[in-house]
Design a protein around this motif. Structure first.
Motif, PDB file in Angstrom:
ATOM      1  N   GLY A  20       0.750  -1.370   0.112  1.00 23.68           N
ATOM      2  CA  GLY A  20      -0.013  -0.006   0.131  1.00 23.68           C
ATOM      3  C   GLY A  20       0.881   1.227  -0.071  1.00 23.68           C
ATOM      4  O   GLY A  20       0.517   2.298  -0.752  1.00 23.68           O
ATOM      5  N   ALA A  21       1.826   1.425   0.955  1.00 28.04           N
ATOM      6  CA  ALA A  21       2.692   2.485   0.915  1.00 28.04           C
ATOM      7  C   ALA A  21       3.482   2.689  -0.374  1.00 28.04           C
ATOM      8  O   ALA A  21       3.743   3.849  -0.953  1.00 28.04           O
ATOM      9  N   ALA A  22       3.834   1.580  -1.156  1.00 28.35           N
ATOM     10  CA  ALA A  22       4.375   1.751  -2.442  1.00 28.35           C
ATOM     11  C   ALA A  22       3.490   2.319  -3.632  1.00 28.35           C
ATOM     12  O   ALA A  22       3.832   2.971  -4.360  1.00 28.35           O
ATOM     13  N   PRO A  54       4.249  21.522 -10.478  1.00 25.48           N
ATOM     14  CA  PRO A  54       4.490  20.530 -11.497  1.00 25.48           C
ATOM     15  C   PRO A  54       5.116  21.280 -12.656  1.00 25.48           C
ATOM     16  O   PRO A  54       5.735  20.862 -13.436  1.00 25.48           O
ATOM     17  N   GLU A  55       4.646  22.743 -12.716  1.00 26.73           N
ATOM     18  CA  GLU A  55       5.154  23.577 -14.078  1.00 26.73           C
ATOM     19  C   GLU A  55       6.465  23.953 -13.806  1.00 26.73           C
ATOM     20  O   GLU A  55       7.302  24.117 -14.639  1.00 26.73           O
ATOM     21  N   THR A  56       6.678  24.541 -12.511  1.00 30.57           N
ATOM     22  CA  THR A  56       8.034  25.143 -12.235  1.00 30.57           C
ATOM     23  C   THR A  56       9.031  24.466 -11.666  1.00 30.57           C
ATOM     24  O   THR A  56      10.249  24.510 -11.532  1.00 30.57           O
ATOM     25  N   GLY A  57       8.492  23.309 -10.819  1.00 32.61           N
ATOM     26  CA  GLY A  57       9.305  22.631 -10.203  1.00 32.61           C
ATOM     27  C   GLY A  57       9.469  23.069  -8.536  1.00 32.61           C
ATOM     28  O   GLY A  57      10.410  22.713  -7.661  1.00 32.61           O
ATOM     29  N   GLU A  58       9.113  24.412  -8.480  1.00 31.14           N
ATOM     30  CA  GLU A  58       9.236  25.101  -7.010  1.00 31.14           C
ATOM     31  C   GLU A  58       8.480  24.495  -5.880  1.00 31.14           C
ATOM     32  O   GLU A  58       7.720  23.771  -6.063  1.00 31.14           O
ATOM     33  N   VAL A  59       9.464  24.266  -4.799  1.00 37.32           N
ATOM     34  CA  VAL A  59       8.727  23.644  -3.467  1.00 37.32           C
ATOM     35  C   VAL A  59       8.833  24.867  -2.399  1.00 37.32           C
ATOM     36  O   VAL A  59       9.729  25.573  -2.470  1.00 37.32           O
ATOM     37  N   GLY A  60       8.101  24.684  -1.483  1.00 36.55           N
ATOM     38  CA  GLY A  60       8.088  25.724  -0.581  1.00 36.55           C
ATOM     39  C   GLY A  60       7.984  25.329   0.967  1.00 36.55           C
ATOM     40  O   GLY A  60       7.368  25.955   1.832  1.00 36.55           O
ATOM     41  N   GLY A  61       8.147  24.258   1.336  1.00 35.55           N
ATOM     42  CA  GLY A  61       8.198  23.688   2.530  1.00 35.55           C
ATOM     43  C   GLY A  61       6.769  23.390   2.981  1.00 35.55           C
ATOM     44  O   GLY A  61       6.387  23.357   4.382  1.00 35.55           O
ATOM     45  N   ARG A  62       5.796  23.235   2.237  1.00 34.77           N
ATOM     46  CA  ARG A  62       4.414  23.004   2.577  1.00 34.77           C
ATOM     47  C   ARG A  62       3.875  21.648   2.667  1.00 34.77           C
ATOM     48  O   ARG A  62       4.121  20.957   1.573  1.00 34.77           O
ATOM     49  N   LEU A  63       3.694  21.153   3.837  1.00 33.95           N
ATOM     50  CA  LEU A  63       3.739  19.908   4.110  1.00 33.95           C
ATOM     51  C   LEU A  63       2.401  19.343   4.608  1.00 33.95           C
ATOM     52  O   LEU A  63       1.454  19.998   5.022  1.00 33.95           O
ATOM     53  N   ILE A  64       1.947  17.969   4.166  1.00 32.82           N
ATOM     54  CA  ILE A  64       0.805  17.330   4.600  1.00 32.82           C
ATOM     55  C   ILE A  64       1.134  15.996   4.980  1.00 32.82           C
ATOM     56  O   ILE A  64       1.813  15.303   4.432  1.00 32.82           O
ATOM     57  N   ALA A  65       0.643  15.708   6.359  1.00 35.69           N
ATOM     58  CA  ALA A  65       0.890  14.299   6.958  1.00 35.69           C
ATOM     59  C   ALA A  65      -0.167  13.046   6.200  1.00 35.69           C
ATOM     60  O   ALA A  65      -1.314  13.609   6.020  1.00 35.69           O
ATOM     61  N   VAL A  66       0.306  12.056   5.911  1.00 37.48           N
ATOM     62  CA  VAL A  66      -0.443  10.871   5.277  1.00 37.48           C
ATOM     63  C   VAL A  66      -0.572   9.694   6.187  1.00 37.48           C
ATOM     64  O   VAL A  66       0.803   9.408   6.676  1.00 37.48           O
ATOM     65  N   GLN A  67      -1.819   9.260   6.501  1.00 33.70           N
ATOM     66  CA  GLN A  67      -2.104   7.968   7.169  1.00 33.70           C
ATOM     67  C   GLN A  67      -2.604   6.955   6.030  1.00 33.70           C
ATOM     68  O   GLN A  67      -3.335   7.238   5.318  1.00 33.70           O
ATOM     69  N   ILE A  68      -1.517   5.893   5.933  1.00 36.59           N
ATOM     70  CA  ILE A  68      -2.327   5.097   4.691  1.00 36.59           C
ATOM     71  C   ILE A  68      -2.917   3.839   5.405  1.00 36.59           C
ATOM     72  O   ILE A  68      -2.366   3.192   6.415  1.00 36.59           O
ATOM     73  N   LYS A  69      -4.227   3.332   4.946  1.00 33.53           N
ATOM     74  CA  LYS A  69      -4.976   2.278   5.258  1.00 33.53           C
ATOM     75  C   LYS A  69      -4.951   1.426   4.112  1.00 33.53           C
ATOM     76  O   LYS A  69      -5.727   1.684   3.153  1.00 33.53           O
ATOM     77  N   LEU A 107      -6.651   5.409   1.473  1.00 36.86           N
ATOM     78  CA  LEU A 107      -7.175   4.036   1.622  1.00 36.86           C
ATOM     79  C   LEU A 107      -6.744   3.353   0.324  1.00 36.86           C
ATOM     80  O   LEU A 107      -7.354   3.659  -0.601  1.00 36.86           O
ATOM     81  N   VAL A 108      -6.395   2.325   0.327  1.00 31.44           N
ATOM     82  CA  VAL A 108      -5.664   1.576  -0.567  1.00 31.44           C
ATOM     83  C   VAL A 108      -6.252   0.221  -0.563  1.00 31.44           C
ATOM     84  O   VAL A 108      -6.244  -0.460   0.333  1.00 31.44           O
TER      85      VAL A 108
END
Length: 451
Positions: A20-22, A54-69, A107-108
């Motif tokens: 599932g994580a993969a 996805p257009e510029t490739g820029e990242v800004g340290g904006r994070l979201i936590a993920v729980q996989i079931k 959910l996977v």
């Protein structure tokens, strides 16, 4: 004595979990996000998504936590072709609610390689209904179409508010303002009354209904009215009456003169709206009163596309038929200047009363709850109604079709013009302008339900 070492084992569920994580790892990167797994041990967060343009490739340290079931092939609770439910464990919800990052649940199911997502529950952990995720198979897939909605959850710590990724599609912006068309002249005269309240007392000795669209300060009285022919002639030196160009006041750079002019605009607007709306000086709001002989009142107006009708005064009834409360459409208005033009900003809101007149003791709670239900389309619809009313002032009811029956004719010194839509090269999808709720309410452009 010979000690035989035990063989190490990895359970079937551990293997399924790794699969599932993969799947989530691969899908997140295909969306354009970066995904970093925690690895063991973990207590309720499997990894982090970092947003990436996805257009510029820029990242800004904006994070979201993920729980996989993850599950192998079992159907979900109440599963149909359209959706299913998933009940989160109380311990998981309590853990997620302590997080300092937004959390999503993915959910996977390995057998059909299906991935669905929802924001983690935010309600009471003791109530199963608030821990239940309701999945719509058409709209809750964890794929490229979910990118904007997931990104909405990420708070940009460097800037106030929420980061909303733009769509590459052009859009039109509707400003919640109308342009003010001012009269060409304004009249000024000397007065012996030091304060406006003193001049008002003198006027009330002459008439029960003196004009209100004037300001007196510093020995001057200023108004759009013809001072010599109005009741104001009794409180000014008639020989000192002087008509001046509107620019002498509207474009004045002195702050005291600007405040005086804004006060005159507000008083003039209140006078013009007096036959149509009630002015609440404590709330600083304009709102609709009930129609004579009944509570409920509707308004016909021209919306962005066609003619519409809105319930501007609506009573909520108890089971026994008595009135619980009355909701009134309202707005607050603020005059402001940009360069050489004046504008009136319009903020739609509501007033609540017990019976159409007396204030409702629970108005604050009702407004707070109603605001949580509003989406962008609902606020837009209310603004369009107020814009239609203001731009129709001074026209005959037959022309505007705004009010039935017609209202008394009053002097219209201020006129209002609708602004053109502003074309933007980028846009924010409309479905992101919603309350962050697991099940946002369905609210159309014209009406919000009574609570």
């Amino acid at each position: 004595m010979v000690v035989v070492p035990r063989s190490k084992k990895i359970s079937a569920q551990q293997v399924v979990g790794e699969q599932g994580a993969a799947h989530v790892d691969a899908r997140a990167h295909s969306i354009g996000f970066l995904f970093k797994r925690y690895g063991a041990p973990e207590a309720g967060i499997d990894g982090l998504i970092e947003l990436r343009d996805p257009e510029t490739g820029e990242v800004g340290g904006r994070l979201i936590a993920v729980q996989i079931k993850t599950r192998q092939d079992r159907p979900y609770t109440g599963e149909t072709d359209d959706g299913f439910e998933y009940l989160c464990e109380p311990e998981d919800v309590a853990y997620w609610q302590q997080a300092n990052l937004p959390v999503i649940v993915v959910l996977v199911r390995i057998s059909d390689q299906s991935l669905y997502w929802k924001a983690a529950p935010t309600g009471s952990i003791s109530d199963p209904e608030t821990r239940r995720l309701r999945i719509n198979k058409a709209t809750d897939k964890f794929d490229e179409q979910a990118a904007s909605a997931i990104a909405m959850l990420a708070v940009d710590q460097a800037q106030p508010g929420v980061w909303l990724p733009p769509s590459r599609q052009p859009d039109d912006l509707l400003l919640n303002v109308v342009r003010v068309v001012l009269p060409k002249t304004i009249q000024v005269a000397a007065t012996t009354y030091r304060h406006g309240k003193d001049a008002l007392k003198a006027l009330l000795d002459i008439t029960d209904h003196p004009p209100t669209e004037w300001v007196a300060k510093g020995g001057r009285l200023v108004s759009f009215l013809d001072l010599e022919s109005s009741e104001l002639r009794h409180v000014v030196d008639v020989g000192s009456i002087e008509p001046l160009s509107i620019e002498d006041f509207s474009l004045h750079e002195d702050e005291d003169e600007q405040r005086l002019f804004v006060e005159l605009l507000n008083r003039t607007l209140r006078a013009q709206l007096d036959p149509l709306l009630v002015w609440n000086k404590f709330l600083k709001l304009y709102y609709f009163a009930p129609e004579q002989g009944k509570i409920d009142r509707s308004l016909r107006y021209m919306s962005s596309k066609n003619e519409a009708t809105r319930a501007v005064v609506k009573a909520k009834h108890r089971p026994d038929g008595s009135i619980s409360y009355v909701r009134h459409s309202a707005f607050s208005g603020r005059f402001c200047r940009q360069f050489d033009d004046w504008y009136l900003s319009i903020e739609p809101t509501y007033v609540f009363t017990r019976d159409g007149i007396r204030p409702d003791r629970f108005a604050g709670e009702r407004i707070s709850k109603l605001k949580r239900l509003e989406n962008n389309a609902a606020v837009r619809g209310q603004f369009v109604m107020w814009r239609s009313l203001l731009t129709g002032l001074g026209q005959s009811p037959r022309q505007t079709d705004l009010l039935d029956p017609p209202v008394p004719s009053i002097p219209q010194f201020l006129h209002f013009e609708a602004l053109d839509m502003i074309e933007l090269p980028l846009s924010v999808p409309d479905d992101l302008w919603r309350v962050r709720d697991t099940h946002p309410p369905e609210v159309n452009e014209e009406e919000l339900p009574l609570l």
